[in-house]
Enzyme design. Structure first.
Site, PDB file in Angstrom:
ATOM      1  N   ASN A 160      56.909 -25.850  66.985  1.00  0.00           N
ATOM      2  CA  ASN A 160      57.296 -24.590  65.706  1.00  0.00           C
ATOM      3  C   ASN A 160      58.359 -23.212  66.219  1.00  0.00           C
ATOM      4  O   ASN A 160      59.336 -23.145  65.276  1.00  0.00           O
ATOM      5  CB  ASN A 160      56.375 -23.634  65.347  1.00  0.00           C
ATOM      6  CG  ASN A 160      55.243 -22.954  66.901  1.00  0.00           C
ATOM      7  OD1 ASN A 160      55.408 -23.545  67.750  1.00  0.00           O
ATOM      8  ND2 ASN A 160      54.583 -22.240  66.359  1.00  0.00           N
ATOM      9  N   GLU A 259      47.536 -22.964  75.389  1.00  0.00           N
ATOM     10  CA  GLU A 259      48.295 -21.362  74.461  1.00  0.00           C
ATOM     11  C   GLU A 259      48.004 -22.969  73.172  1.00  0.00           C
ATOM     12  O   GLU A 259      48.520 -22.694  72.534  1.00  0.00           O
ATOM     13  CB  GLU A 259      49.458 -21.033  74.088  1.00  0.00           C
ATOM     14  CG  GLU A 259      49.535 -20.198  76.051  1.00  0.00           C
ATOM     15  CD  GLU A 259      50.534 -19.839  75.501  1.00  0.00           C
ATOM     16  OE1 GLU A 259      51.717 -19.600  75.242  1.00  0.00           O
ATOM     17  OE2 GLU A 259      50.738 -18.323  76.417  1.00  0.00           O
ATOM     18  N   CYS A 293      51.618 -20.042  65.932  1.00  0.00           N
ATOM     19  CA  CYS A 293      50.363 -20.383  66.090  1.00  0.00           C
ATOM     20  C   CYS A 293      49.941 -18.320  65.730  1.00  0.00           C
ATOM     21  O   CYS A 293      48.379 -18.781  65.047  1.00  0.00           O
ATOM     22  CB  CYS A 293      50.282 -20.659  67.481  1.00  0.00           C
ATOM     23  SG  CYS A 293      51.464 -18.971  68.360  1.00  0.00           S
ATOM     24  N   GLU A 472      48.880 -15.581  79.355  1.00  0.00           N
ATOM     25  CA  GLU A 472      50.603 -15.213  79.916  1.00  0.00           C
ATOM     26  C   GLU A 472      50.895 -14.496  79.384  1.00  0.00           C
ATOM     27  O   GLU A 472      50.234 -13.529  78.813  1.00  0.00           O
ATOM     28  CB  GLU A 472      50.782 -16.674  79.505  1.00  0.00           C
ATOM     29  CG  GLU A 472      50.454 -18.343  80.130  1.00  0.00           C
ATOM     30  CD  GLU A 472      51.501 -19.529  79.868  1.00  0.00           C
ATOM     31  OE1 GLU A 472      52.473 -19.480  80.291  1.00  0.00           O
ATOM     32  OE2 GLU A 472      50.949 -20.599  80.447  1.00  0.00           O
TER      33      GLU A 472
HETATM   34  P1  NAD Z   1      50.693 -31.309  69.889  1.00  0.00           P
HETATM   35  O1  NAD Z   1      49.756 -30.948  69.991  1.00  0.00           O
HETATM   36  O2  NAD Z   1      50.865 -32.237  68.667  1.00  0.00           O
HETATM   37  O3  NAD Z   1      52.166 -31.838  70.389  1.00  0.00           O
HETATM   38  C1  NAD Z   1      52.579 -30.494  71.224  1.00  0.00           C
HETATM   39  C2  NAD Z   1      52.768 -31.208  72.224  1.00  0.00           C
HETATM   40  O4  NAD Z   1      52.008 -31.761  73.833  1.00  0.00           O
HETATM   41  C3  NAD Z   1      54.135 -31.740  72.431  1.00  0.00           C
HETATM   42  O5  NAD Z   1      55.075 -32.052  73.645  1.00  0.00           O
HETATM   43  C4  NAD Z   1      54.266 -33.084  72.500  1.00  0.00           C
HETATM   44  O6  NAD Z   1      54.479 -34.096  72.209  1.00  0.00           O
HETATM   45  C5  NAD Z   1      52.951 -33.348  74.023  1.00  0.00           C
HETATM   46  N1  NAD Z   1      51.324 -34.206  73.107  1.00  0.00           N
HETATM   47  C6  NAD Z   1      51.058 -34.988  72.632  1.00  0.00           C
HETATM   48  N2  NAD Z   1      49.977 -35.369  72.561  1.00  0.00           N
HETATM   49  C7  NAD Z   1      49.691 -35.519  74.111  1.00  0.00           C
HETATM   50  C8  NAD Z   1      49.452 -36.070  75.545  1.00  0.00           C
HETATM   51  N3  NAD Z   1      48.385 -37.256  74.755  1.00  0.00           N
HETATM   52  N4  NAD Z   1      49.568 -35.911  76.583  1.00  0.00           N
HETATM   53  C9  NAD Z   1      50.495 -35.333  76.673  1.00  0.00           C
HETATM   54  N5  NAD Z   1      51.549 -34.315  76.314  1.00  0.00           N
HETATM   55  C10 NAD Z   1      50.907 -34.427  74.536  1.00  0.00           C
HETATM   56  O7  NAD Z   1      51.011 -29.552  68.335  1.00  0.00           O
HETATM   57  P2  NAD Z   1      52.497 -29.480  67.690  1.00  0.00           P
HETATM   58  O8  NAD Z   1      52.132 -30.180  66.541  1.00  0.00           O
HETATM   59  O9  NAD Z   1      53.967 -29.756  68.556  1.00  0.00           O
HETATM   60  O10 NAD Z   1      52.518 -28.374  67.177  1.00  0.00           O
HETATM   61  C11 NAD Z   1      51.318 -27.432  66.511  1.00  0.00           C
HETATM   62  C12 NAD Z   1      50.426 -26.774  67.640  1.00  0.00           C
HETATM   63  O11 NAD Z   1      50.795 -25.812  68.429  1.00  0.00           O
HETATM   64  C13 NAD Z   1      49.752 -25.776  65.773  1.00  0.00           C
HETATM   65  O12 NAD Z   1      48.295 -26.191  66.590  1.00  0.00           O
HETATM   66  C14 NAD Z   1      49.697 -24.254  66.861  1.00  0.00           C
HETATM   67  O13 NAD Z   1      48.540 -23.560  66.754  1.00  0.00           O
HETATM   68  C15 NAD Z   1      49.900 -24.808  67.910  1.00  0.00           C
HETATM   69  N6  NAD Z   1      50.769 -23.620  69.166  1.00  0.00           N
HETATM   70  C16 NAD Z   1      49.919 -22.608  70.103  1.00  0.00           C
HETATM   71  C17 NAD Z   1      50.573 -21.396  70.018  1.00  0.00           C
HETATM   72  C18 NAD Z   1      49.949 -20.492  71.193  1.00  0.00           C
HETATM   73  O14 NAD Z   1      50.491 -19.730  71.247  1.00  0.00           O
HETATM   74  N7  NAD Z   1      48.791 -20.697  71.055  1.00  0.00           N
HETATM   75  C19 NAD Z   1      52.163 -21.240  69.686  1.00  0.00           C
HETATM   76  C20 NAD Z   1      52.568 -22.596  69.164  1.00  0.00           C
HETATM   77  C21 NAD Z   1      52.154 -23.025  68.446  1.00  0.00           C
END
Ligand code: NAD
Length: 491
Positions: A160, A259, A293, A472
């Site tokens: 995002n 996060e 997020c 963080e």
């Molecule tokens: P996601 O969890 O699908 O993927 C995040 C990352 O993890 C990607 O690089 C993905 O390839 C990797 N990944 C997926 N499965 C994995 C596994 N089994 N082992 C290791 N790596 C793996 O999330 P997304 O759809 O890319 O992002 C959206 C989500 O991120 C939303 O839930 C959003 O709220 C959250 N987010 C949180 C913050 C925060 O600071 N709290 C900031 C931005 C986004």
């Protein structure tokens, strides 16, 4: 006619870009148009292993011992170099995400510079804890803690705010003397790769910053977190993936910084300045097409101003300009992918089944030639839902919000806290005491009063509940990316 060779997005390991393997690759898609813009070389387990072992070697051959002032100077040079290549980063981020170019300039790439500069300052100013311990008989002991790099850190980030969230982790990790292996989202591989060029240009030793591309399960993400030589994982993404990563590293008891997702509330009291609150609410619901997020998806509004806020927010939703990301008048880009749009649309259906009224959006917009195959969605607002509905309980991660009335402050607090998530909240009120009181009663990592997404990077960032583990930002980052050794000297 021969088609042009594909533009490759490569892995970066041991200080070098790796020759791509066409048999192990996937397309990078521009979500504004649906067109393929590059091919990405998916790292296999052997390449991830090379990245991790190379990172370990880089640590052991000197990076971990580099004086703090040299590391801080390198971070500043990285910021300066991003500044020089600013428009390249903007173009790469816009192509990967479809976000408006204005936002990429003002938020995403601008924050990447600030991340490097902030952590150069933070690490340069950091001290060490010490205690003088009084012992029986008048003697004393000096206790002090020496902070050492955590080691080889796996950095896994979402799509995002790709560069912003990546540099938010990479800058403090490098500042503290760690080596990193970065796994960007499969949706947004470009800027992490460009950053590899920049860090090499400013003199980061080979092996300290590595990029491995791919997916999560059975791909680079999983290979990375399963690697036995990883010393810690810093992860931003969904709560479900976070839980999975935690399970993977549990047998080796590695520290994690998570996060994760949010289902953030705004609480709007009837003493607000209506226009100011509406502008702030609109930003908090719709920024980055709701794909932050921290975005608000639940808006609790005191009953006497419910209709005014609902009408004002709907008006602002309709005034958003969807269109080409390269048009500086565009305010709102597409969702990241067709798959994500399917997910968001499934909540449109759920809202309908729950009896919601749509007061803005609720459909897939038609934007005309060139954008027809993009993953566009209209900014959408619902009334008539309650906290019992899935639409109000689950993170949707789109330009959407449910508007729900309340009568008393106590009821507003209870409604806002009635969630498994706990990332952020925003309180809108002109009553100073109420602002503090309500903000402090939010079960979240971050609460804003009369603003949203205003960040001082020295302050702690993170969430509670399903929204994460650890903080963080500023000193909190230094704590995660270092391990203290306490030394006790009897004097
Ligand atoms: P996601 O969890 O699908 O993927 C995040 C990352 O993890 C990607 O690089 C993905 O390839 C990797 N990944 C997926 N499965 C994995 C596994 N089994 N082992 C290791 N790596 C793996 O999330 P997304 O759809 O890319 O992002 C959206 C989500 O991120 C939303 O839930 C959003 O709220 C959250 N987010 C949180 C913050 C925060 O600071 N709290 C900031 C931005 C986004």
């Amino acid at each position: 006619m021969n088609s042009p060779p594909p533009l490759w997005i490569r892995n970066f390991v041991e200080g070098r870009f790796v020759e791509p393997d066409p048999d192990r690759s996937f397309p990078a898609v521009d979500p504004a148009t649906g067109s393929v813009i590059a091919r990405v070389h998916e790292a296999d387990r052997a390449l991830v292993d090379r990245a991790v072992t190379g990172a370990r070697r880089a640590l052991d051959t000197g990076w971990a011992q580099t004086p703090v002032r040299e590391r801080a100077a390198l971070l500043r040079r990285a910021a300066d170099r991003i500044q020089e290549r600013f428009e390249e980063f903007v173009a790469a981020e816009v192509a990967d995400t479809g976000k408006p170019v204005t936002q990429a300039r003002e938020l995403d790439v601008a924050r990447a510079l600030t991340n490097f500069r902030t952590f150069a300052d933070v690490v340069a100013a950091a001290g060490q804890e010490s205690f003088l311990t009084e012992l029986p008989g008048g003697r004393t002991a000096l206790n002090y803690a020496v902070r050492k790099p955590l080691g080889v850190v796996a950095v896994i980030v979402p799509w995002n705010l790709p560069l912003l969230l990546l540099t938010w982790k990479v800058a403090p990790a490098l500042a503290c003397g760690n080596a990193v292996v970065v796994k960007p989202s499969e949706e947004t591989p470009a800027t992490a790769t460009l950053l590899a060029e920049v860090l090499a240009e400013v003199g980061l030793p080979a092996g300290v910053y590595n990029v491995v591309h791919g997916f999560g399960p059975d791909s680079a993400g999983q290979y990375l977190v399963e690697h036995p030589s990883i010393d810690g994982v810093t992860f931003t993404g969904s709560s479900a993936t976070g839980a999975h990563v935690m399970k993977t590293v549990a047998p080796r008891v590695r520290p994690v910084s998570f996060e994760l997702g949010g289902k953030n509330a705004a609480l709007v009291f009837d003493d607000v300045d209506l226009d100011e609150a509406l502008d702030g609410l609109s930003r908090s619901v719709f920024t980055n097409t709701g794909q932050v997020c921290l975005c608000t998806e639940r808006v609790y509004i005191q009953r006497s101003i419910f209709d005014d806020i609902a009408a004002g927010l709907a008006e602002r939703a309709r005034a958003l300009r969807l269109g080409s990301p390269l048009d500086t008048e565009t305010t709102t880009g597409p969702l990241i992918s067709q798959a994500h749009r399917e997910k968001v649309l499934s909540y449109f259906e759920l809202a309908e089944q729950s009896g919601a009224s749509i007061i803005a959006g609720g459909r897939v917009p038609e934007l005309g030639p060139g954008l027809d195959d993009g993953s566009w969605i209209a900014p959408t607002l619902w009334t008539g839902l309650t906290n019992a509905d899935r639409v109000v309980r689950e993170e949707i991660f789109g330009p959407v919000a449910a508007l729900i009335p309340f009568d008393t402050e106590a009821e507003a607090i209870a409604l806002a806290n009635d969630t498994d998530y706990g990332l952020a909240a925003a309180v809108w009120t002109n009553d100073l005491r109420r602002g503090h009181r309500v903000a402090q009663s939010m079960r979240v990592g971050m609460a804003w009063v009369n603003t949203w997404f205003l960040r001082d990077l020295r302050s702690p960032f993170g969430g509670v509940g399903l929204s994460g583990i650890g903080r963080e930002g500023g000193e909190s980052s230094l704590h995660f990316y270092t391990e203290p050794t306490n030394v006790c000297v009897q004097l």
